[in-house]
Scaffold this motif. Structure first.
Motif, PDB file in Angstrom:
ATOM      1  N   LYS A   1      49.391 -17.572 -21.306  1.00  0.00           N
ATOM      2  CA  LYS A   1      50.350 -17.449 -20.188  1.00  0.00           C
ATOM      3  C   LYS A   1      49.660 -17.406 -18.825  1.00  0.00           C
ATOM      4  O   LYS A   1      50.145 -16.780 -17.883  1.00  0.00           O
ATOM      5  CB  LYS A   1      51.241 -16.217 -20.383  1.00  0.00           C
ATOM      6  CG  LYS A   1      52.005 -16.252 -21.698  1.00  0.00           C
ATOM      7  CD  LYS A   1      53.015 -15.125 -21.816  1.00  0.00           C
ATOM      8  CE  LYS A   1      53.748 -15.238 -23.149  1.00  0.00           C
ATOM      9  NZ  LYS A   1      54.740 -14.157 -23.333  1.00  0.00           N
ATOM     10  N   CYS A   2      48.527 -18.083 -18.720  1.00  0.00           N
ATOM     11  CA  CYS A   2      47.796 -18.097 -17.445  1.00  0.00           C
ATOM     12  C   CYS A   2      48.467 -18.991 -16.397  1.00  0.00           C
ATOM     13  O   CYS A   2      48.010 -19.058 -15.258  1.00  0.00           O
ATOM     14  CB  CYS A   2      46.355 -18.546 -17.676  1.00  0.00           C
ATOM     15  SG  CYS A   2      45.359 -17.240 -18.460  1.00  0.00           S
ATOM     16  N   ASP A   3      49.551 -19.684 -16.776  1.00  0.00           N
ATOM     17  CA  ASP A   3      50.302 -20.491 -15.818  1.00  0.00           C
ATOM     18  C   ASP A   3      51.256 -19.635 -14.975  1.00  0.00           C
ATOM     19  O   ASP A   3      51.753 -20.082 -13.946  1.00  0.00           O
ATOM     20  CB  ASP A   3      51.110 -21.564 -16.560  1.00  0.00           C
ATOM     21  CG  ASP A   3      52.082 -20.937 -17.560  1.00  0.00           C
ATOM     22  OD1 ASP A   3      51.595 -20.297 -18.504  1.00  0.00           O
ATOM     23  OD2 ASP A   3      53.311 -21.093 -17.387  1.00  0.00           O
ATOM     24  N   LYS A   4      51.468 -18.395 -15.380  1.00  0.00           N
ATOM     25  CA  LYS A   4      52.423 -17.534 -14.659  1.00  0.00           C
ATOM     26  C   LYS A   4      51.835 -17.088 -13.325  1.00  0.00           C
ATOM     27  O   LYS A   4      50.634 -16.814 -13.230  1.00  0.00           O
ATOM     28  CB  LYS A   4      52.778 -16.321 -15.517  1.00  0.00           C
ATOM     29  CG  LYS A   4      53.611 -16.680 -16.746  1.00  0.00           C
ATOM     30  CD  LYS A   4      54.357 -15.467 -17.246  1.00  0.00           C
ATOM     31  CE  LYS A   4      55.425 -15.876 -18.244  1.00  0.00           C
ATOM     32  NZ  LYS A   4      56.294 -14.744 -18.594  1.00  0.00           N
TER      33      LYS A   4
ATOM     34  N   PHE B   1      35.665 -16.266 -23.703  1.00  0.00           N
ATOM     35  CA  PHE B   1      37.034 -16.093 -23.221  1.00  0.00           C
ATOM     36  C   PHE B   1      37.540 -17.429 -22.701  1.00  0.00           C
ATOM     37  O   PHE B   1      36.835 -18.101 -21.945  1.00  0.00           O
ATOM     38  CB  PHE B   1      37.087 -15.056 -22.093  1.00  0.00           C
ATOM     39  CG  PHE B   1      37.060 -13.625 -22.558  1.00  0.00           C
ATOM     40  CD1 PHE B   1      38.189 -12.823 -22.432  1.00  0.00           C
ATOM     41  CD2 PHE B   1      35.910 -13.081 -23.121  1.00  0.00           C
ATOM     42  CE1 PHE B   1      38.161 -11.495 -22.853  1.00  0.00           C
ATOM     43  CE2 PHE B   1      35.879 -11.757 -23.537  1.00  0.00           C
ATOM     44  CZ  PHE B   1      37.008 -10.961 -23.410  1.00  0.00           C
ATOM     45  N   VAL B   2      38.747 -17.820 -23.086  1.00  0.00           N
ATOM     46  CA  VAL B   2      39.334 -19.083 -22.612  1.00  0.00           C
ATOM     47  C   VAL B   2      40.727 -18.785 -22.057  1.00  0.00           C
ATOM     48  O   VAL B   2      41.550 -18.160 -22.728  1.00  0.00           O
ATOM     49  CB  VAL B   2      39.444 -20.126 -23.743  1.00  0.00           C
ATOM     50  CG1 VAL B   2      39.962 -21.452 -23.188  1.00  0.00           C
ATOM     51  CG2 VAL B   2      38.099 -20.328 -24.428  1.00  0.00           C
ATOM     52  N   GLU B   3      40.974 -19.216 -20.819  1.00  0.00           N
ATOM     53  CA  GLU B   3      42.286 -19.030 -20.203  1.00  0.00           C
ATOM     54  C   GLU B   3      43.169 -20.226 -20.566  1.00  0.00           C
ATOM     55  O   GLU B   3      42.811 -21.370 -20.299  1.00  0.00           O
ATOM     56  CB  GLU B   3      42.144 -18.898 -18.687  1.00  0.00           C
ATOM     57  CG  GLU B   3      41.329 -17.674 -18.283  1.00  0.00           C
ATOM     58  CD  GLU B   3      41.088 -17.591 -16.784  1.00  0.00           C
ATOM     59  OE1 GLU B   3      41.808 -18.295 -16.028  1.00  0.00           O
ATOM     60  OE2 GLU B   3      40.178 -16.843 -16.374  1.00  0.00           O
ATOM     61  N   VAL B   4      44.320 -19.942 -21.176  1.00  0.00           N
ATOM     62  CA  VAL B   4      45.178 -21.029 -21.656  1.00  0.00           C
ATOM     63  C   VAL B   4      46.632 -20.806 -21.245  1.00  0.00           C
ATOM     64  O   VAL B   4      47.030 -19.715 -20.842  1.00  0.00           O
ATOM     65  CB  VAL B   4      45.116 -21.170 -23.202  1.00  0.00           C
ATOM     66  CG1 VAL B   4      43.696 -21.366 -23.687  1.00  0.00           C
ATOM     67  CG2 VAL B   4      45.747 -19.961 -23.897  1.00  0.00           C
ATOM     68  N   SER B   5      47.398 -21.885 -21.351  1.00  0.00           N
ATOM     69  CA  SER B   5      48.854 -21.824 -21.239  1.00  0.00           C
ATOM     70  C   SER B   5      49.409 -22.690 -22.362  1.00  0.00           C
ATOM     71  O   SER B   5      49.295 -23.924 -22.316  1.00  0.00           O
ATOM     72  CB  SER B   5      49.334 -22.339 -19.884  1.00  0.00           C
ATOM     73  OG  SER B   5      50.731 -22.587 -19.938  1.00  0.00           O
ATOM     74  N   ALA B   6      49.974 -22.037 -23.367  1.00  0.00           N
ATOM     75  CA  ALA B   6      50.543 -22.794 -24.480  1.00  0.00           C
ATOM     76  C   ALA B   6      51.724 -23.635 -24.004  1.00  0.00           C
ATOM     77  O   ALA B   6      51.934 -24.754 -24.465  1.00  0.00           O
ATOM     78  CB  ALA B   6      50.990 -21.831 -25.587  1.00  0.00           C
TER      79      ALA B   6
END
Length: 283
Positions: free
Chosen positions: A13-16, A44-49
């Motif tokens: 949810k890093c798109d929020k 660590f990987v920042e993602v947005s499903a």
């Protein structure tokens, strides 16, 4: 960490707009998961499903860790793995989502999942596309089971349907033996007396739900209940309608049957009136 496996953290949810990955990293550092950029060894990987961001980077890192740790699985043997989720589908019957840990799962294989046997009539991938086989590390949805297995059950492929039924039957017998000693039926006087003697009172439960995820969530909530002098004991829990077997077990052990998004079938309803078992159903 306790099992010694490699850990990769995907921060979703890093798109929020209010996403704060740094706070997540700092909190996990208190759990001894130190990010690589802070001198640690955890990726660590920042993602947005939702927006498909960071997924490729996550997959690349999984491959790198697998290669460095030499994580390999044989694929030219009978399939073994774990049930991730299971449910009763109105149109297709019992459906299980499994992940293959080793070997190759093929359409037509005879299979045993915990105490449930069956034959793989159809397999679908995560996009719903039909597949003929599933290699190690592949999550796959299978149809053709005789009942709904439990999430977390191990599965194995056997030679034929006869062997599958025999193995499932053997595991059911072992499960029954583990429920060995039949408890006494307590009267009200005995309950009051045991309270005076500060003995622990046990509430026996049989838990049935519509899907495995719900089952695990409710069991987790029940485990957190802490009332002095009492304990909650789940004698049996599974996915599917409340059956005659559940009612018989509840009568034998003085248990209450709890159903979430499921109801008793016709045989179970007849058994309830005959054996006077208490059923609570919820949505």
């Amino acid at each position: 960490r306790a099992s010694g496996v490699e850990i990769i953290v995907a921060i979703n949810k890093c798109d929020k707009p209010n996403a704060n990955p740094e706070r997540v990293k700092q909190e996990l550092m208190t759990r001894e998961l130190i990010p690589e950029e802070y001198g640690g060894e955890t990726i660590f990987v920042e993602v947005s499903a939702l927006k498909n961001q960071g997924i490729d980077e996550l997959l690349d890192n999984i491959l790198v860790v697998a290669e460095m740790s030499e994580l390999v699985a044989p694929f030219d043997t009978h399939a073994e793995g774990t049930v991730l989720e299971a449910r009763l589908d109105k149109g297709r019957g019992p459906v299980a989502t499994v992940i293959v840990k080793k070997g190759t799962l093929k359409r037509g294989d005879s299979i045993v999942l915990g105490t449930v046997s069956g034959r793989v009539r159809a397999m679908n991938d995560f996009k719903g596309k039909t597949q003929k086989l599933a290699l190690p590390s592949t999550p796959i949805e299978i149809i053709g089971l005789e009942a709904v297995p439990a999430a977390g059950d191990n599965f194995t492929v056997v030679k034929n349907d006869k062997d599958a039924r025999a193995l499932a039957s053997l595991r059911i017998d072992e499960q029954k033996k583990s429920l060995a000693t039949k408890p006494k039926k307590l009267t009200l006087e005995q309950l009051l007396q045991s309270q005076e003697q500060e003995e622990i009172l046990t509430l026996n439960l049989i838990l049935k739900t519509d899907v495995g995820g719900t089952l695990e969530a409710i069991k987790g909530s029940l485990d957190k209940i802490d009332i002095e002098g009492t304990e909650i004991k789940i004698l049996h829990s599974s996915v599917g309608a409340i059956t005659e077997g559940d009612i018989t077990l509840a009568h034998t052990y003085g248990a209450i049957v709890i159903g979430f998004n499921v109801r008793p079938d016709s045989k179970a309803r007849k058994a309830v009136s005959r054996l006077s078992v208490d059923i609570k159903t919820y949505k």
